[in-house]
Scaffold this motif. Structure first.
Motif, PDB file in Angstrom:
ATOM      1  N   THR A 167      15.532  88.178   0.752  1.00 15.46           N
ATOM      2  CA  THR A 167      15.753  86.835   1.310  1.00 15.46           C
ATOM      3  C   THR A 167      14.468  86.013   1.298  1.00 15.46           C
ATOM      4  OG1 THR A 167      15.319  87.626   3.550  1.00 15.46           O
ATOM      5  CG2 THR A 167      17.603  87.641   2.793  1.00 15.46           C
ATOM      6  N   ASN A 168      13.346  86.620   0.948  1.00 18.07           N
ATOM      7  CA  ASN A 168      12.073  85.921   0.890  1.00 18.07           C
ATOM      8  C   ASN A 168      11.995  85.163  -0.437  1.00 18.07           C
ATOM      9  OD1 ASN A 168       9.443  85.079   0.940  1.00 18.07           O
ATOM     10  ND2 ASN A 168       8.611  87.059   1.551  1.00 18.07           N
ATOM     11  N   LYS A 169      12.469  83.908  -0.438  1.00 17.31           N
ATOM     12  CA  LYS A 169      12.566  83.116  -1.666  1.00 17.31           C
ATOM     13  C   LYS A 169      11.217  82.917  -2.362  1.00 17.31           C
ATOM     14  CE  LYS A 169      14.466  78.903  -3.629  1.00 17.31           C
ATOM     15  NZ  LYS A 169      14.243  79.389  -4.933  1.00 17.31           N
ATOM     16  N   PRO A 170      10.127  82.604  -1.664  1.00 18.80           N
ATOM     17  CA  PRO A 170       8.852  82.447  -2.368  1.00 18.80           C
ATOM     18  C   PRO A 170       8.428  83.715  -3.104  1.00 18.80           C
ATOM     19  CG  PRO A 170       8.677  81.516  -0.177  1.00 18.80           C
ATOM     20  CD  PRO A 170      10.001  82.221  -0.250  1.00 18.80           C
ATOM     21  N   LEU A 171       8.710  84.862  -2.532  1.00 16.50           N
ATOM     22  CA  LEU A 171       8.355  86.126  -3.170  1.00 16.50           C
ATOM     23  C   LEU A 171       9.198  86.358  -4.422  1.00 16.50           C
ATOM     24  CD1 LEU A 171       6.489  88.541  -2.864  1.00 16.50           C
ATOM     25  CD2 LEU A 171       8.279  89.669  -1.544  1.00 16.50           C
ATOM     26  N   VAL A 172      10.472  86.048  -4.345  1.00 18.05           N
ATOM     27  CA  VAL A 172      11.357  86.196  -5.496  1.00 18.05           C
ATOM     28  C   VAL A 172      10.947  85.214  -6.601  1.00 18.05           C
ATOM     29  CG1 VAL A 172      13.741  85.969  -6.312  1.00 18.05           C
ATOM     30  CG2 VAL A 172      13.263  87.082  -4.123  1.00 18.05           C
TER      31      VAL A 172
END
Length: 78
Positions: free
Chosen positions: A20-25
């Motif tokens: 759910t961590n969009k910046p990491l994805v």
């Protein structure tokens, strides 16, 4: 190149833990794009873009070629 692979795997493991961590994805996607770009530059024959050019004449017919020989004769005859 090996360091980049290790970094990608590390970020990938983190992204799996917290999808759910969009910046990491997004970072992982960008690192993958960079790895593909780098591979295309280092081994163009294997990973590079395949480009070909096909020339055709009018209406898709073969190109017609004509040979013209022009002889130059100066005024003084030499």
């Amino acid at each position: 190149m090996v360091d980049h692979v290790k970094r990608c795997l590390h970020v990938y493991d983190k992204a799996l833990d917290d999808a759910t961590n969009k910046p990491l994805v997004d970072l992982l996607k960008e690192m993958g794009r960079h790895a593909r770009w780098k591979a295309s530059k280092l081994k163009r024959a294997v990973h590079g873009e395949k480009v070909s050019t096909e020339l055709t004449g009018r209406d898709g017919k073969p190109i017609e070629t004509k040979v013209t020989v022009q002889i130059y004769m100066p005024d003084n005859g030499r």
